[in-house]
Design a protein around this motif. Structure first.
Motif, PDB file in Angstrom:
ATOM      1  N   GLU A  47       0.826  -1.204   0.000  1.00 43.11           N
ATOM      2  CA  GLU A  47       0.000   0.000   0.000  1.00 43.11           C
ATOM      3  C   GLU A  47       0.866   1.262   0.000  1.00 43.11           C
ATOM      4  OE1 GLU A  47      -2.276   0.608   3.702  1.00 43.11           O
ATOM      5  OE2 GLU A  47      -1.205  -1.132   4.467  1.00 43.11           O
ATOM      6  N   ILE A  48       0.231   2.339  -0.387  1.00 46.61           N
ATOM      7  CA  ILE A  48       0.832   3.676  -0.285  1.00 46.61           C
ATOM      8  C   ILE A  48      -0.103   4.499   0.585  1.00 46.61           C
ATOM      9  CG2 ILE A  48       1.362   5.791  -1.595  1.00 46.61           C
ATOM     10  CD1 ILE A  48       2.176   3.900  -3.929  1.00 46.61           C
ATOM     11  N   HIS A  49       0.484   5.331   1.430  1.00 46.97           N
ATOM     12  CA  HIS A  49      -0.332   6.063   2.404  1.00 46.97           C
ATOM     13  C   HIS A  49      -0.489   7.544   2.076  1.00 46.97           C
ATOM     14  CE1 HIS A  49      -0.138   3.175   6.126  1.00 46.97           C
ATOM     15  NE2 HIS A  49      -0.792   2.670   5.102  1.00 46.97           N
ATOM     16  N   TYR A  50      -1.601   8.084   2.552  1.00 46.79           N
ATOM     17  CA  TYR A  50      -1.829   9.528   2.588  1.00 46.79           C
ATOM     18  C   TYR A  50      -0.610  10.225   3.221  1.00 46.79           C
ATOM     19  CZ  TYR A  50      -4.008  13.885   4.212  1.00 46.79           C
ATOM     20  OH  TYR A  50      -4.303  15.190   4.461  1.00 46.79           O
ATOM     21  N   PRO A  51      -0.209  11.383   2.764  1.00 54.33           N
ATOM     22  CA  PRO A  51      -0.880  12.274   1.814  1.00 54.33           C
ATOM     23  C   PRO A  51      -0.516  12.002   0.348  1.00 54.33           C
ATOM     24  CG  PRO A  51       1.016  13.385   2.721  1.00 54.33           C
ATOM     25  CD  PRO A  51       0.950  12.036   3.385  1.00 54.33           C
ATOM     26  N   HIS A  52       0.332  10.965   0.142  1.00 50.64           N
ATOM     27  CA  HIS A  52       0.723  10.670  -1.239  1.00 50.64           C
ATOM     28  C   HIS A  52      -0.410   9.899  -1.901  1.00 50.64           C
ATOM     29  CE1 HIS A  52       4.522  12.150   0.124  1.00 50.64           C
ATOM     30  NE2 HIS A  52       4.449  11.312   1.150  1.00 50.64           N
ATOM     31  N   SER A  53      -0.948  10.446  -2.962  1.00 47.20           N
ATOM     32  CA  SER A  53      -2.162   9.869  -3.531  1.00 47.20           C
ATOM     33  C   SER A  53      -2.281  10.248  -5.000  1.00 47.20           C
ATOM     34  CB  SER A  53      -3.386  10.387  -2.756  1.00 47.20           C
ATOM     35  OG  SER A  53      -4.566  10.149  -3.485  1.00 47.20           O
TER      36      SER A  53
END
Lengths: 616, 104
Positions: free
Chosen positions: A173-179
């Motif tokens: 997964e990739i997390h907020y704030p990177h979106s």
């Protein structure tokens, strides 16, 4: 076993009812409240689902919500911890949305529904697990790699998961704030469109431009790795500070252009920005798919997608053309509405361990999962209001009548069967017209939909004829989620740059230039967002297009959603009739009832009805 | 800005001095930004028994200190009461809320 799935308090609230794992009802709240992207507790959608199955709340076994409020709170608090004393706006946002609403979802749902199922307790499922489940379980595949991308759930913004039988495991997964979803929304905002509802416009604008800013954006704003993972340079964004999407001054400094004001003319610069961002999104998705196939997809030839970014049908089309996986299936309600479905199905299959038997088509039922009207109701409605109508008893006669009128250039409102679940109208709440007409795109945009002239329209094509019009081989697209190219022999010479100069603001002449023998559905880059129609998912709609083919030789028509700009797709008979009367539509079909515009009494309304819906 | 809300913000601000969170920046030296999934996205029962239960859950999930968690929990409970008419003032008073709610 009855399971009620609910999504709300972000955007696109919805309710879904499963009976023994089968999707028996699903609807978005916006259709009932008439508030586009309504985020509130979906009381009307829930009420509809229960009524559809003729059950009371006491018969529900489980109620499940598609998000984990405490994890969302954790994200807000960490966001605040990252900002320190500058975090006042984030604090206010957390206070007003999480502390006031999201944490109390169990109480709010209990109050709305009457109970929380036989256990009396609300169940919750992770936001991206809900998306992943909505992509995998209804798909026709026994196993699949799952990719989800959206703005943000609790923490995750992108995930890679694997589905096998009745189980799903999220691996990366990739997390907020990177979106990637928020990046797209940020540029949508920069180009003067509204976040969420403007994302489609931004996508539609991209083919008018060239990706001149691709390198600059990748150098300054987003770092994309070879495996599709990415990070954003947060110096350019403001959403993590509780503000608007972007820091206007930073964008202006970088691109030498201010943020476009809404509803002003669109210059070439913004078209080029749209093209550049679209190219980056495509690169991210394709790289993710290659990586996921390599690491998790050995022996798996199926890819399924969900999350709001999966509604980017241009990127989906490119991804399919790459042939990384043999098959791709995209959840038609890929945004948060579909989260209600995913949460319910995840509970039924993974958590409760029920056996899953994938169906050869899929188990989404064409996404025709909403409210239908019986002929008796329609007749009563028309008679009560004294609206003149004709009744066509024989279906074939009706198909031929509609086909004939389309061929005459008439624009028809089609209201038939169960309402679609998801943002696309798929022939049951649609406005249909002749794809061969060179004037139709402008007419539909300006006189029917009252929206921007540059926006393209989608074709509905007979499944077995798709290859006659479009390049892809054996490519099914029943949910209008893939873009394809019009075949070369159908194209007409057209140079976009001949019509546009550096600061040309008027896109109408471009739109009016015929680009193929099906100009109303051919975008400026010869692309089209196709819906393949078959006789199993929707025999009624198939019958109309088949009759049109018999009459004209063309098994293809224009299909756009039955609404005007800013309005949710029509849900009730009254809304369909009003929309018909307010616009330049010629004929309204309510099941087998035919209404002609010229025979209807004048519609008297106080004030300008356009003020009823905000611009999207 | 009311006092409960202000106390809540102040408490969290103090927290930021002890526990700064980092969003992560672009790092060209890294090969990948993917993270292994460690959060539990599976099905669970969701309920809040009372303000103490909420405080404990907030502490466990966020790792913030007791004082801040208590402050957030109280604020959330208060908001939920204010937004519904299901409990009157007398019932709220009878709840065993931590002392400083009344102090504020």
């Amino acid at each position: 076993m009855i399971i009620l799935g609910v999504s709300c308090l972000y955007h696109d609230s919805a309710a879904v009812l499963l009976r023994d794992g089968e999707i028996v009802a699903a609807a978005q709240e916006e259709r009932f409240t008439r508030v586009k992207h309504d985020w509130s507790i979906p009381q009307f959608a829930i009420e509809y689902c229960l009524r559809e199955e003729n059950i009371s709340h006491e018969e529900i076994d489980y109620v499940i919500y598609y998000d984990k409020p405490l994890l969302t709170l954790d994200r807000h608090i960490k966001n605040l911890l990252a900002l320190g004393k500058d975090g006042r706006d984030v604090f206010e946002r957390m206070y007003n949305s999480v502390l006031r609403d999201k944490l109390w979802i169990h109480e709010k749902l209990k109050e709305t529904i009457g109970s929380l199922g036989k256990s009396g307790k609300l169940l919750v499922c992770g936001h991206h697990m809900s998306h992943a489940a909505s992509a995998f379980y209804p798909s026709p595949y026994e196993n699949a790699v799952i990719i989800t991308n959206d703005g943000v759930g609790e923490w995750a913004t992108s995930t890679i998961a694997v589905g096998c039988g009745n189980k799903i495991k999220i691996e990366k997964e990739i997390h907020y704030p990177h979106s990637i979803g928020l990046l797209y929304s940020a540029f949508t905002y920069y180009c003067g469109f509204k976040v969420n509802s403007g994302d489609y416009k931004f996508m539609g604008l991209a083919p008018y431009g060239e990706p001149k800013y691709y390198d600059l954006i990748k150098r300054e704003i987003i770092d994309v790795k070879g495996d599709g993972s990415y990070r954003l340079n947060m110096d350019y964004f403001d959403y993590q500070n509780g503000g608007t999407m972007i820091k206007d001054e930073k964008f202006e400094q970088l691109f030498k252009h201010p943020r476009r004001k809404a509803e002003t003319d669109i210059s070439r610069f913004y078209m080029d920005i749209a093209a550049s961002v679209q190219k980056i999104v495509e690169e991210v998705l394709i790289s993710m798919a290659i990586y996921a196939k390599k690491v998790y997809g050995q022996g798996i030839e199926n890819l399924v997608l969900a999350g709001g970014v999966a509604l980017n049908c241009v990127a989906n089309g490119k991804l399919r053309n790459e042939e990384i996986f043999e098959h791709i299936w995209v959840q038609p309600a890929a945004g948060d509405a579909g989260g209600a479905l995913g949460a319910a199905e995840y509970l039924y299959y993974d958590f409760l361990g029920n056996k899953r038997l994938p169906q050869s088509a899929d188990s989404q039922n064409g996404s025709y999962l909403g409210k239908a009207y019986h002929e008796k109701e329609i007749k009563s409605y028309l008679r009560w209001n004294k609206y003149p109508f004709y009744y066509k008893k024989e279906e074939q006669e009706l198909f031929e009548y509609i086909a004939g009128k389309i061929a005459e250039g008439k624009v028809i409102g089609l209201f038939h069967g169960r309402m679609e679940f998801g943002p696309r109208a798929l022939g049951n709440r649609s406005i249909i017209a002749d794809a061969r007409s060179g004037e139709m795109q402008s007419k539909l945009n300006l006189k029917i939909k009252f929206r921007e002239s540059f926006r393209p329209f989608a074709p509905s094509v007979l499944r077995e004829r798709a290859e006659d019009y479009f390049e892809s081989k054996d490519a099914e697209s029943p949910y209008m989620l893939f873009v394809d190219k019009v075949r070369a022999e159908r194209r007409k010479p057209f140079q976009l740059l001949d019509c546009l100069n550096e600061e040309n603001d008027n896109l109408l002449p471009v739109v009016k230039r015929e680009r193929s023998d099906i100009p109303a559905v051919t975008h400026v880059d010869y692309s089209a967002r196709i819906q393949t129609v078959d006789g199993v998912r929707n025999p009624f709609y198939y019958g109309i297009i088949k009759a049109f083919e018999k009459l004209t030789g063309y098994g293809i028509i224009v299909n756009t959603s039955f609404n005007v700009r800013g309005e949710p797709i029509v849900c009730s008979l009254q809304e369909a009739y009003k929309c018909f009367m307010r616009t330049d539509m010629d004929i309204l079909i309510l099941e087998k009832y035919v209404l002609l515009k010229e025979e209807q009494p004048a519609l008297h309304e106080e004030g300008d009805w356009r003020n009823q819906y905000g611009l999207d | 800005m009311d006092s409960i809300r202000e106390d809540c913000f102040s408490s969290l601000l103090q927290e930021t001095e002890e526990c700064k969170y980092d969003f992560g920046e672009i790092n060209s030296a890294r090969e990948s930004y993917w993270m292994d999934t460690v959060l539990d996205y599976g099905v669970e029962v969701y309920d809040i028994e009372d303000v103490h239960d909420l405080q404990e859950k907030i502490e466990n999930i966020t790792g913030i200190n007791e004082k801040s968690a208590k402050c957030i929990a109280i604020s959330a409970v208060r908001e939920s009461f204010q937004l519904s008419d299901r409990m009157n003032d007398a019932e709220i008073q009878q709840m065993k809320l931590p002392e400083f709610v009344y102090r504020m």
